[in-house]
Design an enzyme around this catalytic site. Structure first.
Site, PDB file in Angstrom:
ATOM      1  CB  CYS A 133      33.862  56.488 -22.913  1.00 53.43           C
ATOM      2  SG  CYS A 133      32.897  55.831 -24.286  1.00 53.43           S
ATOM      3  CB  CYS A 136      35.264  54.214 -25.540  1.00 55.18           C
ATOM      4  SG  CYS A 136      34.219  55.618 -25.918  1.00 55.18           S
ATOM      5  CG  ASP A 137      38.097  53.055 -22.959  1.00 56.96           C
ATOM      6  OD1 ASP A 137      38.312  52.966 -24.181  1.00 56.96           O
ATOM      7  OD2 ASP A 137      38.343  54.082 -22.300  1.00 56.96           O
TER       8      ASP A 137
HETATM    9  P1  FAD Z   1      35.149  66.872 -29.975  1.00 59.09           P
HETATM   10  O1  FAD Z   1      35.872  65.683 -30.452  1.00 59.09           O
HETATM   11  O2  FAD Z   1      35.108  67.154 -28.513  1.00 59.09           O
HETATM   12  O3  FAD Z   1      35.667  68.136 -30.775  1.00 59.09           O
HETATM   13  C1  FAD Z   1      35.330  69.437 -30.408  1.00 59.09           C
HETATM   14  C2  FAD Z   1      36.405  70.367 -30.957  1.00 59.09           C
HETATM   15  O4  FAD Z   1      35.958  71.711 -30.813  1.00 59.09           O
HETATM   16  C3  FAD Z   1      37.735  70.266 -30.199  1.00 59.09           C
HETATM   17  O5  FAD Z   1      38.757  69.932 -31.127  1.00 59.09           O
HETATM   18  C4  FAD Z   1      37.949  71.651 -29.604  1.00 59.09           C
HETATM   19  O6  FAD Z   1      39.297  72.076 -29.644  1.00 59.09           O
HETATM   20  C5  FAD Z   1      37.076  72.534 -30.512  1.00 59.09           C
HETATM   21  N1  FAD Z   1      36.567  73.728 -29.867  1.00 59.09           N
HETATM   22  C6  FAD Z   1      35.850  73.793 -28.703  1.00 59.09           C
HETATM   23  N2  FAD Z   1      35.523  75.077 -28.441  1.00 59.09           N
HETATM   24  C7  FAD Z   1      36.020  75.832 -29.467  1.00 59.09           C
HETATM   25  C8  FAD Z   1      36.001  77.235 -29.761  1.00 59.09           C
HETATM   26  N3  FAD Z   1      35.397  78.101 -28.936  1.00 59.09           N
HETATM   27  N4  FAD Z   1      36.636  77.682 -30.864  1.00 59.09           N
HETATM   28  C9  FAD Z   1      37.278  76.796 -31.726  1.00 59.09           C
HETATM   29  N5  FAD Z   1      37.322  75.444 -31.469  1.00 59.09           N
HETATM   30  C10 FAD Z   1      36.692  74.975 -30.370  1.00 59.09           C
HETATM   31  N6  FAD Z   1      34.441  57.481 -29.088  1.00 59.09           N
HETATM   32  C11 FAD Z   1      34.330  56.324 -29.793  1.00 59.09           C
HETATM   33  O7  FAD Z   1      33.498  56.224 -30.702  1.00 59.09           O
HETATM   34  N7  FAD Z   1      35.156  55.260 -29.531  1.00 59.09           N
HETATM   35  C12 FAD Z   1      36.138  55.306 -28.596  1.00 59.09           C
HETATM   36  O8  FAD Z   1      36.866  54.328 -28.379  1.00 59.09           O
HETATM   37  C13 FAD Z   1      36.304  56.526 -27.871  1.00 59.09           C
HETATM   38  N8  FAD Z   1      37.271  56.633 -26.946  1.00 59.09           N
HETATM   39  C14 FAD Z   1      37.471  57.825 -26.333  1.00 59.09           C
HETATM   40  C15 FAD Z   1      38.571  57.947 -25.476  1.00 59.09           C
HETATM   41  C16 FAD Z   1      38.849  59.157 -24.881  1.00 59.09           C
HETATM   42  C17 FAD Z   1      40.055  59.272 -23.984  1.00 59.09           C
HETATM   43  C18 FAD Z   1      37.997  60.274 -25.095  1.00 59.09           C
HETATM   44  C19 FAD Z   1      38.287  61.608 -24.444  1.00 59.09           C
HETATM   45  C20 FAD Z   1      36.880  60.157 -25.923  1.00 59.09           C
HETATM   46  C21 FAD Z   1      36.608  58.935 -26.556  1.00 59.09           C
HETATM   47  N9  FAD Z   1      35.530  58.761 -27.429  1.00 59.09           N
HETATM   48  C22 FAD Z   1      35.396  57.606 -28.139  1.00 59.09           C
HETATM   49  C23 FAD Z   1      34.494  59.812 -27.602  1.00 59.09           C
HETATM   50  C24 FAD Z   1      34.749  60.641 -28.863  1.00 59.09           C
HETATM   51  O9  FAD Z   1      36.049  61.157 -28.803  1.00 59.09           O
HETATM   52  C25 FAD Z   1      33.725  61.770 -28.946  1.00 59.09           C
HETATM   53  O10 FAD Z   1      32.403  61.244 -28.940  1.00 59.09           O
HETATM   54  C26 FAD Z   1      33.921  62.585 -30.221  1.00 59.09           C
HETATM   55  O11 FAD Z   1      35.230  63.077 -30.324  1.00 59.09           O
HETATM   56  C27 FAD Z   1      32.946  63.779 -30.258  1.00 59.09           C
HETATM   57  O12 FAD Z   1      33.207  64.517 -31.401  1.00 59.09           O
HETATM   58  P2  FAD Z   1      32.777  66.056 -31.525  1.00 59.09           P
HETATM   59  O13 FAD Z   1      33.234  66.483 -32.872  1.00 59.09           O
HETATM   60  O14 FAD Z   1      31.361  66.215 -31.156  1.00 59.09           O
HETATM   61  O15 FAD Z   1      33.563  66.838 -30.386  1.00 59.09           O
END
Ligand code: FAD
Ligand code: NAP
Length: 312
Positions: A133, A136-137
């Site tokens: 990303c 992010c970084d």
């Molecule tokens: P996710 O955070 O992916 O959450 C999805 C959840 O659904 C997970 O906890 C998973 O366990 C659960 N799940 C999936 N399938 C199932 C199922 N079948 N049953 C039950 N549970 C399930 N964003 C920023 O804004 N700033 C940053 O600095 C940044 N740095 C990042 C660094 C890293 C290393 C990573 C990996 C990501 C980073 N991001 C950053 C991006 C950010 O993390 C994502 O945009 C954000 O988390 C997305 O949120 P979400 O709720 O859509 O999905």
């Protein structure tokens, strides 16, 4: 019957739960197969969530209070993996751990995962120099040299973004032709800060306890291995949407998705199925940022609330 089932407990799912319960829905369960918090909990440093600007703030620190706040307003967490969502007339059936749970509305927030390229050292240095990303970084490498792996639209667009911040960007790509759109390729070619490293792949990412120090690049056309001393490496080799809960027995999706499996929603996070919403990284045109996922979740939570009130 649940008023609302939320699938996934990342920033989108937790915020959906907060808005749905605080807005008055009584019976809301968030199915999250792991600890709530989502993929940001893997991040060792976050500094672009508004209002949060603290030295050494990790993703885990950021997310730690969110579940407690949701619980306070009545959100229940069921730590189970959902296998499928299907329609049942005007309601939905959630298949989870061999049981079936009925819900009036469903908000799907299961996220997406950037693909790994599978070179040596990728996992060892992931989050410690290797990232997926640039938004992010990228700032952590201000005025430094970085490498980008990939030749698609994401890799080249992110290389252009990084070229605005970094002193030099090496784009390492396994072919001479790019998959990215021609105008993007032209902008990359014209950018003096970007150097193309073609017919090339990463043999190894190397470093020490402090993190990545560089990459060893191998060539498919017989040239000698090249070492790039870049402490930042951005891998953009595609993305997998976590959408399997939407798949039906005949392999179709319960709602409309695009060619990449991202859920098609409108500005209210509504899918083409009434009562079914998608929020966060799994939806079309997602910016894949915590603040955006949280915003989507808030909108979806409010919409689910309206839907239940309208139906009752
Ligand atoms: P996710 O955070 O992916 O959450 C999805 C959840 O659904 C997970 O906890 C998973 O366990 C659960 N799940 C999936 N399938 C199932 C199922 N079948 N049953 C039950 N549970 C399930 N964003 C920023 O804004 N700033 C940053 O600095 C940044 N740095 C990042 C660094 C890293 C290393 C990573 C990996 C990501 C980073 N991001 C950053 C991006 C950010 O993390 C994502 O945009 C954000 O988390 C997305 O949120 P979400 O709720 O859509 O999905
Ligand atoms: P992508 O188009 O699948 O491109 C992935 C790139 O990574 C390709 O260049 C591929 O090489 C390379 N690659 C794959 N596996 C690799 C490996 N193991 N090692 C090294 N390189 C590897 O993915 P994307 O760029 O994320 O784009 C996904 C879709 O979203 C695309 O359809 C894209 O057009 C679209 N998108 C559009 C926009 C826009 O319109 N502005 C922006 C971003 C994304 P090869 O080319 O050799 O296969």
């Amino acid at each position: 019957m649940l008023d609302c089932a939320i699938i996934g407990g990342g920033p989108a799912g937790l915020t959906a739960g907060l808005y749905a319960t605080r807005g008055g829905l009584k019976n809301v369960t968030m199915f999250e197969m792991g600890m709530p918090g989502g993929q940001i909990t893997q991040s060792s440093e976050i500094e672009n969530y508004p209002g949060v600007f603290r030295e050494g703030m990790t993703g885990l620190d950021l997310m730690e209070p969110w579940p407690e706040q949701c619980k306070h307003f009545g959100l229940k967490h069921d730590m189970k993996e959902v296998s499928k969502i299907r329609k049942n007339g005007d309601t939905f059936i959630i298949e989870v751990g061999g049981e079936e749970v009925e819900a009036k509305t469903v908000i799907v927030c299961t996220g997406s995962k950037p693909r790994r390229a599978n070179f040596n050292g990728e996992e060892e240095f992931f989050g410690r120099g290797v990232g997926t990303c640039a938004t992010c970084d990228g700032f952590f490498y201000k005025n430094k040299e970085v490498s980008v792996l990939g030749g698609g639209d994401t890799a080249l667009e992110e290389a252009l973004y990084l070229a605005n911040i970094c002193s030099k960007v090496y784009v390492i790509h396994r072919r001479e032709e790019f998959r990215a759109a021609p105008p993007t390729v032209e902008r990359v070619m014209a950018n003096e800060k970007i150097e193309l490293v073609l017919n090339a792949g990463i043999d190894e990412a190397f470093g020490d306890a402090m993190g990545l120090q560089g990459v060893k690049v191998g060539f498919t056309d017989g040239r000698e291995q090249l070492t790039l001393d870049t402490s930042g490496l951005f891998v953009f080799v595609g993305n997998d949407v976590t959408n399997k809960v939407l798949k039906q027995d005949d392999d179709s999706f319960i709602c409309a998705v695009n060619d990449y499996g991202e859920v098609i929603v409108d500005l209210n996070m509504k899918t083409d199925v009434p009562g079914l919403y998608a929020a966060g990284d799994m939806r079309i045109n997602s910016a894949k940022q915590v603040v955006c996922a949280a915003s989507d979740g808030a909108i979806a939570g409010m919409q689910a609330l309206h839907h239940v009130l309208e139906q009752s």
